[in-house]
Design a protein around this motif. Structure first.
Motif, PDB file in Angstrom:
ATOM      1  N   LEU A  94      55.202  45.571  41.172  1.00 55.36           N
ATOM      2  CA  LEU A  94      55.732  46.218  42.252  1.00 55.36           C
ATOM      3  C   LEU A  94      56.923  45.953  42.679  1.00 55.36           C
ATOM      4  CD1 LEU A  94      52.820  46.013  44.960  1.00 55.36           C
ATOM      5  CD2 LEU A  94      53.987  48.093  44.222  1.00 55.36           C
ATOM      6  N   GLY A  95      57.409  44.822  42.339  1.00 58.46           N
ATOM      7  CA  GLY A  95      58.687  44.419  43.083  1.00 58.46           C
ATOM      8  C   GLY A  95      59.904  44.758  42.344  1.00 58.46           C
ATOM      9  N   PHE A 153      49.060  51.021  37.688  1.00 57.34           N
ATOM     10  CA  PHE A 153      49.708  49.982  37.040  1.00 57.34           C
ATOM     11  C   PHE A 153      49.314  48.638  38.026  1.00 57.34           C
ATOM     12  CE2 PHE A 153      53.145  51.203  40.188  1.00 57.34           C
ATOM     13  CZ  PHE A 153      53.325  50.066  40.735  1.00 57.34           C
ATOM     14  N   HIS A 173      52.928  46.222  35.428  1.00 58.74           N
ATOM     15  CA  HIS A 173      54.385  46.384  35.857  1.00 58.74           C
ATOM     16  C   HIS A 173      54.111  45.630  37.169  1.00 58.74           C
ATOM     17  CE1 HIS A 173      57.982  48.290  37.489  1.00 58.74           C
ATOM     18  NE2 HIS A 173      57.410  48.381  38.496  1.00 58.74           N
ATOM     19  N   LEU A 192      54.068  40.981  48.102  1.00 56.67           N
ATOM     20  CA  LEU A 192      55.472  40.993  48.087  1.00 56.67           C
ATOM     21  C   LEU A 192      56.472  40.460  49.648  1.00 56.67           C
ATOM     22  CD1 LEU A 192      56.227  44.922  46.991  1.00 56.67           C
ATOM     23  CD2 LEU A 192      56.150  42.855  45.650  1.00 56.67           C
ATOM     24  N   PHE A 212      36.138  40.053  39.866  1.00 54.30           N
ATOM     25  CA  PHE A 212      36.608  41.244  40.780  1.00 54.30           C
ATOM     26  C   PHE A 212      36.087  42.549  40.330  1.00 54.30           C
ATOM     27  CE2 PHE A 212      39.456  44.129  42.570  1.00 54.30           C
ATOM     28  CZ  PHE A 212      39.889  43.695  43.898  1.00 54.30           C
ATOM     29  N   TYR A 262      39.364  52.822  42.408  1.00 54.85           N
ATOM     30  CA  TYR A 262      40.259  53.911  43.246  1.00 54.85           C
ATOM     31  C   TYR A 262      40.600  54.864  42.009  1.00 54.85           C
ATOM     32  CZ  TYR A 262      41.072  52.449  47.994  1.00 54.85           C
ATOM     33  OH  TYR A 262      40.821  52.083  49.200  1.00 54.85           O
ATOM     34  N   ALA A 290      46.678  49.998  47.393  1.00 55.88           N
ATOM     35  CA  ALA A 290      45.817  49.561  48.570  1.00 55.88           C
ATOM     36  C   ALA A 290      45.552  47.961  48.210  1.00 55.88           C
ATOM     37  CB  ALA A 290      44.145  50.036  48.104  1.00 55.88           C
TER      38      ALA A 290
END
Ligand SMILES: C[S@@+](CC[C@H](N)C(=O)[O-])C[C@H]1O[C@@H](n2cnc3c(N)ncnc32)[C@H](O)[C@@H]1O
Length: 238
Positions: free
Chosen positions: A96-97, A71, A94, A120, A17, A57, A114
């Motif tokens: 996101l949830g 994160f 971290h 989620l 990636f 980004y 992004a």
């Protein structure tokens, strides 16, 4: 569990990636130019890059004069984001949830997320946390897989449901199964409007011309039907 599968997939594809993200058509010439156009001027702004991946980004935003904290749930992605950005920016692992306990309230001018919210099942906590860490009138910019694209791509017969889905990606090295959640359009909007944001712009993006040289087939398809959707939401004043 789906979350563990998502982490394992990104850990495995992180190197591929990272090596392709600068010019991979769907990222470089479809998502990024459109999402960045919603972000606008960033000089002197503080930005939280949620699910930052390998920090592409962040690299662009810091080059334009922003201070970036990023994160990601994948430790390998966070390591690559640190390497890409050398000693600039702050990056940590971290989910996101989970609550962003490391981050103070009202710290950021902009939160960017992004191509990650579709990992989620429930967006509520993440949106509430984005709202908490944004300054008054701060902007949240997200890009997600377009709900109509996903409905057809995954051959769903349950439009109104949030469904776990999976597909095989071969664009970042060896084919790998990627799990996510497809959702109807209102499930991309209501979590924002119910949790302190108003929608400022909703974009159904088109690829930029550079895309055509690298991948003419998808360039044509994306000019006929969107695969992604970009939203700019603004934190409402209390
Ligand atoms: C398609 S990549 C996008 C990366 C980056 N935002 C970009 O556009 O270049 C999705 C990223 O979301 C991350 N991710 C998936 N689920 C996550 C979660 N629950 N919390 C934080 N990051 C997550 C993955 O590890 C991966 O780096």
């Amino acid at each position: 569990m789906i979350k563990e599968k998502i982490i394992a997939a990104y850990e495995e594809m992180a190197e591929g990636f990272n090596s392709m993200i600068d010019h991979k058509p769907h990222n470089a010439y479809y998502d990024r130019p459109n999402t960045l156009s919603l972000i606008g001027e960033v000089e002197g702004k503080s930005i939280l890059d949620a699910a930052c991946g390998p920090g592409k980004y962040a690299e662009i935003l810091m080059a334009k004069g922003a201070a970036v904290t990023g994160f990601d749930i994948s430790p390998r992605m966070v390591q690559l984001a640190k390497e890409r950005n050398k000693n600039k920016g702050t990056f940590f692992v971290h989910d996101l949830g989970e609550p962003l306990i490391k981050l103070e309230s009202q710290t950021y001018d902009i939160v960017l997320c992004a191509l990650a919210m579709h990992y989620l099942e429930d967006w509520t906590l993440a949106i509430k946390e984005f709202h908490r860490v944004l300054k008054p009138n701060g902007h949240l910019v997200i890009s997600v897989e377009h709900p109509f694209f996903e409905y057809t791509y995954f051959k769903s017969t349950k439009y109104f449901e949030i469904e776990p889905v999976k597909c095989n990606w071969s664009g970042f090295g060896k084919p790998i199964e990627v799990n996510s959640y497809r959702r109807p359009l209102h499930e991309c909007i209501v979590p924002l409007t119910n949790n302190g944001f108003y929608i400022d712009q909703l974009m159904e993006p088109k690829p930029v011309p550079e895309f055509e040289k690298l991948d003419p087939k998808h360039f044509k398809e994306l000019n006929e039907f969107p695969a992604f959707m970009c939203i700019k939401a603004i934190k409402r004043s209390e």
